[in-house]
Scaffold this active site. Structure first.
Site, PDB file in Angstrom:
ATOM      1  N   ASP A 103     -71.464 -18.227-102.891  1.00  0.00           N
ATOM      2  CA  ASP A 103     -71.566 -18.021-101.453  1.00  0.00           C
ATOM      3  C   ASP A 103     -70.261 -17.527-100.845  1.00  0.00           C
ATOM      4  O   ASP A 103     -70.232 -16.522-100.123  1.00  0.00           O
ATOM      5  CB  ASP A 103     -71.994 -19.320-100.757  1.00  0.00           C
ATOM      6  CG  ASP A 103     -73.433 -19.690-101.072  1.00  0.00           C
ATOM      7  OD1 ASP A 103     -74.138 -18.852-101.665  1.00  0.00           O
ATOM      8  OD2 ASP A 103     -73.848 -20.811-100.741  1.00  0.00           O
ATOM      9  N   ARG A 125     -64.375 -33.250 -94.155  1.00  0.00           N
ATOM     10  CA  ARG A 125     -64.461 -32.001 -93.404  1.00  0.00           C
ATOM     11  C   ARG A 125     -63.384 -31.857 -92.329  1.00  0.00           C
ATOM     12  O   ARG A 125     -62.789 -30.787 -92.187  1.00  0.00           O
ATOM     13  CB  ARG A 125     -65.856 -31.840 -92.794  1.00  0.00           C
ATOM     14  CG  ARG A 125     -66.962 -31.709 -93.835  1.00  0.00           C
ATOM     15  CD  ARG A 125     -66.666 -30.591 -94.822  1.00  0.00           C
ATOM     16  NE  ARG A 125     -67.719 -30.429 -95.811  1.00  0.00           N
ATOM     17  CZ  ARG A 125     -67.550 -30.530 -97.115  1.00  0.00           C
ATOM     18  NH1 ARG A 125     -66.350 -30.838 -97.602  1.00  0.00           N
ATOM     19  NH2 ARG A 125     -68.546 -30.340 -97.951  1.00  0.00           N
ATOM     20  N   ASP A 171     -72.358 -30.228 -92.004  1.00  0.00           N
ATOM     21  CA  ASP A 171     -70.989 -29.760 -92.165  1.00  0.00           C
ATOM     22  C   ASP A 171     -70.602 -28.668 -91.181  1.00  0.00           C
ATOM     23  O   ASP A 171     -69.446 -28.569 -90.773  1.00  0.00           O
ATOM     24  CB  ASP A 171     -70.761 -29.272 -93.601  1.00  0.00           C
ATOM     25  CG  ASP A 171     -70.635 -30.429 -94.582  1.00  0.00           C
ATOM     26  OD1 ASP A 171     -70.376 -31.560 -94.118  1.00  0.00           O
ATOM     27  OD2 ASP A 171     -70.787 -30.211 -95.793  1.00  0.00           O
ATOM     28  N   SER A 188     -77.281 -29.988-105.532  1.00  0.00           N
ATOM     29  CA  SER A 188     -76.208 -29.619-104.624  1.00  0.00           C
ATOM     30  C   SER A 188     -75.243 -30.790-104.582  1.00  0.00           C
ATOM     31  O   SER A 188     -75.616 -31.909-104.212  1.00  0.00           O
ATOM     32  CB  SER A 188     -76.765 -29.334-103.220  1.00  0.00           C
ATOM     33  OG  SER A 188     -75.716 -29.135-102.301  1.00  0.00           O
TER      34      SER A 188
END
Length: 490
Positions: free
Chosen positions: A104, A185, A214, A266
């Site tokens: 990605d 994050r 996120d 994931s």
């Protein structure tokens, strides 16, 4: 302050470096090229000297270094380049991209250049995800068309300034989740804002999807720390809908595709935890497979003998393991290994995402589970009943704010000051027994303990006269007695 990793470029091409301060009169606004014929070049960069010698670039103060990677235009094809003054969707000067080196983010680099006519600075944060995930990032970033790669070691900052405050607050989301991804994050996003300032970027970008939490956590941090930065979220803009589309885009633009085996799950890993989502976990009725776990052994396969561990705590913050003082990151790493060996910290839950949907996730948090048990147990000695009740109530809101990405919200910061104040005396040690997935407290001690054996003992004492209890019970039960009298017409 986080440490910046220095990696030398072996390329024979001119080195492209874009700093916060640059001699624009000598070269174009968007590029400064230092060729091999220069033995050294010094320029202002956030108040520190830059030394360039044969493409080795380091920052020579504060024990920090910056990794910069020259982008080779050969083989990288984007239909619109920064030289044209714009892209398909607009014009940005320079974008700092949260970069992992996966498919990605590798595709996002040329997509940003094509659609916004900008230079792309790739940023990678080391929050303890493992050295394997940091391998080869230089080549990947260069091959995707990035002009620069910055890697910051944030492990100590992550544990000290984010994990430990949540631990002290007792923050747990929806009864189970220890907020591993939620805490990571904001520390990454904060570092991105810092890097954007250092390199003179006018935008930041991330690879979060439009369905997850996120995206909110990143962008709320950007808003709080630098509201002037533009934010680009490709997953909310582009036509790419999945992995196959991303691969086709990469082939079309001659971008090298990461040759890694695609996991069926994931995963997100950092020093605090490892999360698993997707595949069979999408059905809450399915039991996770045994080979899915990576940080912990199956409790059935754990050692047949228990292991005891003593955690030293000062003002609600862990400082030592078995009497040995350790740095925050080192302490957590050691407990991850110890807890993982005994199958500690496996959580399987269905949670409510911030965007409204429910999701099923499995988390491994071995060290964190040990630390939460230790801190909460010590509080049973050092905090009174009313304080514990208020603290537990606020901990729910604290966890909700962290989960929702509001780390830099004044409310969370104010609550953190409250947590810091009431845990000033939460100092002492807790001994725990680890055995086949369970954590059992076996001992606790504190110089500020509110427990008094001379009061609690069944033996008679001078401080507590058992005869006093009769009057207390009559007064405490008076409302119930009056109501009963009313109902019976007395």
């Amino acid at each position: 302050m986080a440490q910046l990793r220095a990696i030398s470029s072996s390329s024979s091409t001119n080195f492209v470096f874009n700093g916060a301060s640059k001699p624009e009169s000598a070269l174009g606004r968007n590029q400064i090229c230092y060729s091999n014929k220069f033995s050294s070049v010094s320029s202002g960069f956030n108040g520190n000297a830059l030394v360039h010698n044969n493409l080795n670039l380091t920052r020579a103060s504060n024990n920090k270094a910056i990794q910069a990677v020259a982008a080779s235009e050969k083989g990288v094809d984007v239909s619109v380049s920064p030289k044209t003054g714009g892209g398909l969707r607009g014009k940005l000067n320079k974008v700092v991209l949260a970069y992992s080196g996966g498919l990605d983010t590798s595709v996002i680099v040329p997509w940003l250049r094509e659609n916004y006519g900008c230079e792309v600075v790739c940023f990678t944060a080391d929050v303890g995800q493992g050295i394997k995930e940091l391998d080869g990032l230089e080549a990947k970033a260069k091959g995707s068309g990035a002009c620069q790669l910055v890697v910051k070691d944030l492990q100590e900052e992550f544990v000290k300034d984010y994990i430990f405050p949540c631990l002290r607050a007792g923050a747990i989301y929806e009864r189970k989740y220890l907020l591993g991804t939620s805490m990571a994050r904001p520390v990454i996003a904060k570092a991105m804002v810092d890097v954007a300032k250092e390199v003179g970027a006018d935008a930041v970008s991330h690879g979060c999807t439009g369905k997850g939490n996120d995206q909110v956590r990143f962008e709320l941090t950007f808003f709080a720390l630098n509201p002037e930065l533009n934010v680009v979220a490709p997953w909310r803009e582009w036509e790419i809908t999945g992995r196959e589309d991303a691969i086709e885009y990469a082939k079309k633009h001659n971008i090298p595709i990461p040759v890694t085996k695609k996991s069926i799950y994931s995963r997100d890993r950092n020093l605090w935890h490892l999360s698993h989502e997707g595949d069979i976990l999408e059905d809450p009725a399915n039991e996770p497979t045994k080979d899915m776990y990576m940080m912990s052994v199956d409790p059935e396969d754990a050692p047949d003998q228990p292991e005891y561990v003593e955690i030293g705590i000062v003002s609600g913050i862990p400082v030592s393991v078995n009497g040995k003082e350790l740095s925050p990151a080192s302490l957590l790493s050691q407990l991850n290994e110890t807890g993982g060996r005994h199958g500690i910290g496996r959580i399987d839950m269905v949670e409510n995402r911030l965007v409204g949907m429910k999701s099923r996730g499995v988390y491994e948090t071995p060290g964190g589970t040990i630390l939460f048990s230790a801190v909460r147990e010590l509080e049973s000695l050092t905090l009174d009943r009313e304080t514990i009740q208020v603290k537990d109530q606020l901990a729910l809101k604290y966890a909700e704010l962290v989960y929702a990405g509001r780390w830099f919200d004044p409310l969370r910061e104010s609550m953190d000051e409250f947590m810091k104040k009431i845990t000033e005396t939460t100092t002492g040690s807790v001994t725990l027994k680890l055995y086949k997935g369970s954590v059992t407290v076996t001992g606790r001690t504190s110089p500020y303990s509110l427990y008094r054996q001379d009061i609690s003992s069944f033996e008679s004492g001078q401080i507590y006269d058992q005869a006093d209890a009769a009057g207390f019970i009559k007064l405490y039960g008076l409302p119930m007695r009056v109501r009963a009298m009313l109902e019976k017409g007395i």
